[in-house]
Scaffold this active site. Structure first.
Site, PDB file in Angstrom:
ATOM      1  N   GLU A 180      31.517  45.440  33.335  1.00 12.52           N
ATOM      2  CA  GLU A 180      30.375  44.528  32.742  1.00 12.52           C
ATOM      3  C   GLU A 180      30.883  44.461  31.448  1.00 12.52           C
ATOM      4  O   GLU A 180      29.852  44.745  30.345  1.00 12.52           O
ATOM      5  CB  GLU A 180      29.109  45.521  32.970  1.00 12.52           C
ATOM      6  N   GLU A 255      27.376  44.345  42.818  1.00 14.19           N
ATOM      7  CA  GLU A 255      26.935  45.430  42.735  1.00 14.19           C
ATOM      8  C   GLU A 255      25.195  44.648  43.142  1.00 14.19           C
ATOM      9  O   GLU A 255      24.521  44.294  42.253  1.00 14.19           O
ATOM     10  CB  GLU A 255      26.524  46.124  41.202  1.00 14.19           C
TER      11      GLU A 255
END
Length: 600
Positions: A180, A255
């Protein structure tokens, strides 16, 4: 006989060849390809560091029985390298190669998520806090000191896992670059350097990234030639955004969230089943690959829980349990969410989903006494002297507690300000508790009362509740990070006592005469077991602290909730007598603990 022997040798050699069969995993513009054929990743994430090693196989089998064909696994750098240059890939839950090997034995593929930064609600996002000993360190960028440490980590981990890639007959299909990153920074040289490091060290499977499905995150976090992971990808618009970023690689939901994290003082986060079923239905209908974060959470044993902060004065520490309201709960049992997803996935996949494994036994333990036996004030090490307070990391300490002591000269009462306390502090004057100071919210000033003592002694005991693991405030040193003032006067000439409260320290504690016991008490008790099994220890009679069972640190507890029960796995228990030690910052009198079957 000869024919039988030849047949036996053929079967054995065929089995060995099959066990070592190499595969090619590759990326087309729209699909993942396994040996040239489209392959849909249906992954469940779990983290070996959060799961007792004896249960690794059971948790993997549980994910397979839910319909997953892949396991995604974070690797926590700071769990493997606590001190600079000293790597541990063997003790407790650290043998990542063994975990990956079990995945292969169970017929599961692997997505490896090695960081170096992972977030994961884990202390410092997986980065080693020893980096914070460098006063001006910059992380997740091309700071040469940071990159030197990263290079050692990548080199060491690669030696453990490169032979487990599918290209060598192992189960690893892809390796994630950073995590991320588009939510944090935009150092394109850093991202490229990380990928090059892995390649140089023998990683030859495809790479992927994981970022939120927004244009700026995907641009800042993307890596040339890497598949695009979306956190999460749940709509055509999300996948269209990935295609705009790079139309030449496939995207997937890296995710998808069946549950969510919980901080102290909050209610348990319990997202309903409908949302994740809707998202997974979309992904299955469109033949999109996905990873459930998490299929099983596990536990932040010891001091490993992290924290969030989204402003300079905010602090949101994570609870010890990482149950996450996941389909497989903290203790490894299936939930209604598990069966809903199992039923859904079974309608779309062609492979046979195995039966759900039997539940792991649990035990209830009758209440047993916990009595005070010493205090932190009777267990202080040799002090470090310093003109001003120093944070833990400057002294080579990365977890636990730290005590600061000074004599008051000049001002002896009034407005005392700690700038900044990280994270929870007891303020004592002449051995008596005046007040507590909690980092969250920025209210760091208390009233220090007048005293008749000629040379008043000020003590500040600070608890490290976990380094921040996400966003821009990750440079998060612990203890007193700047100064202490009284009516604006800077207080100097401090004694500093390091109290990491590791297992060696706790198991060596001796009973001291309890005269003058006050805040900061160690309690001891025991219970008997005729057979060992998992349990949860109920700490609702205590206030705030840490618990050890047979020398093993179960984690932090705090009576603000929501967690009052701490998971204790069977492998830390003994047939016969079991010893329990508690350090509590506020509890002073004898009380009890009992063992229960569930987190709540």
């Amino acid at each position: 006989m000869k024919k039988t022997l030849l047949l036996f040798l053929f079967i054995i050699s065929a089995g060995i060849a099959g066990a070592q069969q190499r595969h090619v995993f590759s990326l087309s513009k729209t699909d993942f390809l396994l040996d040239g054929k489209p392959f849909q990743i249906i992954s469940g994430e779990m983290h070996p560091a959060r799961i007792p090693k004896m249960y690794w196989r059971q948790r993997i089998q549980m994910a397979k029985a839910m319909g997953c064909n892949t396991i995604a696994a974070y690797v926590f750098w700071n769990y493997l390298e606590h001190q600079p240059g000293v790597f541990d890939f063997t003790t407790e839950n650290r043998n990542i190669a063994e975990f990956i090997g079990i995945c292969k034995q169970e017929g599961m593929w692997v997505l490896l998520r090695p960081g170096p930064y992972v977030c994961a609600e884990w202390d410092f996002g997986g980065l080693p806090p020893y980096l914070l000993k460098i006063p001006d360190i910059k992380i997740r960028c091309m700071d040469p000191r940071y990159m030197a440490a990263v290079t050692k980590y990548v080199t060491a981990l690669s030696q453990q896992v490169k032979g487990l890639q599918c290209t060598s007959g192992g189960p690893i299909l892809m390796v994630q670059v950073e995590n991320e990153y588009g939510s944090y920074a935009n150092d394109r040289d850093y991202i490229k350097a990380l990928k090059k490091l892995w390649v140089t060290n023998g990683i030859n499977v495809p790479f992927y990234t994981a970022d939120g499905p927004t244009a700026f995150m995907l641009e800042a976090g993307g890596v040339d030639g890497a598949a695009i992971g979306l956190d999460s990808g749940s709509s055509d618009a999300d996948f269209d955004q990935a295609a705009k970023q790079n139309p030449n690689v496939p995207a997937f939901s890296s995710e998808s969230y069946p549950g969510w994290l919980t901080h102290w003082t909050e209610k348990w986060q319990k997202p309903g089943t409908d949302g994740i079923v809707k998202e997974v239905t979309y992904l299955l209908e469109h033949k999109r690959s996905f990873n459930l974060y998490v299929v099983h959470g596990g536990t932040n044993f010891g001091y490993n829980a992290g924290a969030n902060a989204f402003s300079p004065t905010q602090f949101q520490p994570d609870v010890t349990s990482y149950d996450y309201d996941a389909p497989i709960n903290e203790q490894g049992a299936p939930t209604p969410k598990y069966f809903a997803l199992r039923n859904l996935i079974s309608k779309y996949v062609k492979y046979k989903i195995p039966e759900v494994p039997k539940s792991i036994p649990t035990v209830e333990i009758p209440a047993f006494d916990m009595a005070p036996f010493t205090t932190v004030w009777k267990e202080l090490p040799v002090a470090v002297k310093s003109p001003q307070p120093l944070p833990m990391e400057a002294l080579g300490q990365y977890s636990g507690f730290i005590l600061y002591r000074t004599k008051l000269v000049g001002h002896k009462s009034g407005s005392l300000t700690i700038t900044e306390p990280h994270d929870y502090a007891l303020v004592l004057l002449n051995g008596k508790l005046v007040d507590t100071v909690y980092r969250d919210g920025g209210k760091w000033t208390i009233k220090l009362p007048k005293t008749d003592v000629k040379d008043p002694e000020l003590e500040i005991l600070v608890e490290n509740m976990g380094h921040i693991n996400f966003a821009q405030y990750m440079i998060d040193r612990k203890g007193i990070t700047d100064r202490v003032t009284l009516n604006g006067m800077t207080l100097t000439n401090w004694q500093i006592f390091k109290l990491p409260m590791d297992e060696k320290f706790v198991t060596s504690l001796k009973n001291k005469y309890p005269e003058g016991f006050h805040d900061g008490v160690f309690f001891k008790g025991s219970f008997e077991l005729s057979k060992v099994a998992d349990t949860y220890l109920d700490l609702s009679n205590f206030k705030k602290g840490v618990i050890w069972v047979n020398g093993h640190n179960l984690g932090r507890y705090w009576n603000v909730g929501p967690q009052f029960h701490l998971y204790c796995p069977a492998n830390w228990l003994l047939k016969g007598k079991n010893s329990v030690t508690v350090f509590d910052m506020h509890q002073e009198t004898k009380t009890t603990i009992k063992g229960v079957n569930t987190l709540e």
